[in-house]
Design a protein around this motif. Structure first.
Motif: not given
Length: 189
Positions: A94-106
Motif C-alpha cells: 500500500l502507498g508505494s510506487d510498486a508496479f505489477e510485473v505479473s500476477p503476484g509479482i510486484h
C-alpha cells in the motif's frame, strides 16, 4: 505507412529467461531472470537466483538510523547499476510506487518501503535485489537468436518458492527437459 498503421511489436515481458549452459558470461551463468520490460528500445529484468547472504540492515545506511532488522536479504539483481535497489514482493504494498510485473509479482524502488520492510516484521518472500540485467535495442533479440536464453512464462512458485541453488534446474525442468539436463547444443534432452 505511418506509425499508427505499423503492426504492434510483440512483447516478451513478462517472462522468465533461463540461461543456456553455454552462456559463458559469469554474470548470467545458470541464472533465471524475471524479464520485467521489453520494447524496441531495449529490455531489463532481475536475476532471481543470486542471494548474497547479507541483510539489508547490515549494508545500507539510513538517516536517521534504522530502528530494527527484519532480516530482509540482499540479492544480486544483475550487473547494471549495482548500487540501485529494487524490491521484489508477492503482494502490492500500500502507498508505494510498486508496479505489477505479473500476477503476484510486484517491483518497487521506494526507499520508504525499504525502510518499512527492514524495520518491520519480516515479510515472507520479500527480496531486495541490487542491480539489474539490461539490454540495449535489439541486444536481447540477438542473444535469443544465438540460443543464449530459453523463455518461459512467469511462475510465482519459481520466483518465490524455489531454493535459489536449484532454481535454474527447476526452471529448465519446467520447460520440459528430461531429468533437468540441457545439451550444450542448446537442445532440450
Amino acid at each position: 505507412m505511418n506509425e499508427d498503421d505499423a503492426p504492434e511489436r510483440p512483447t516478451l515481458a513478462p517472462a522468465l529467461l533461463v540461461s543456456m549452459p553455454q552462456l559463458a558470461d559469469p554474470n548470467f551463468r545458470h541464472t533465471v531472470i524475471l524479464l520485467c520490460e521489453y520494447s524496441a528500445d531495449g529490455a531489463w529484468g532481475l536475476v532471481l537466483n543470486r542471494p548474497t547472504g547479507k541483510t539489508a540492515a547490515s549494508v545500507i545506511e539510513f538517516t536517521p538510523p534504522l530502528d530494527g532488522d527484519s532480516g530482509l536479504e540482499i540479492w544480486t539483481g544483475g550487473p547494471v547499476e549495482p548500487q540501485r535497489g529494487a524490491l521484489l514482493l508477492p503482494e502490492e504494498p500500500l502507498g508505494s510506487d510498486a508496479f505489477e510485473v505479473s500476477p503476484g509479482i510486484h517491483v518497487s524502488s521506494s526507499a520508504d518501503l525499504l525502510r518499512t520492510l527492514i524495520e518491520g516484521p519480516p515479510v515472507e518472500k520479500a527480496r531486495l535485489l541490487m542491480g539489474y540485467a539490461g539490454w540495449g535495442a535489439g541486444q536481447l533479440d540477438r542473444e535469443l537468436t544465438e540460443s543464449s536464453w530459453l523463455i518461459s512464462d512467469v511462475a510465482t512458485e519459481i520466483v518465490f518458492d524455489t531454493n535459489p541453488a536449484g532454481m535454474w534446474e527447476a526452471a529448465i525442468r519446467r520447460l520440459g527437459a528430461r531429468d533437468g539436463h540441457v545439451l550444450s547444443s542448446g537442445r532440450l534432452s
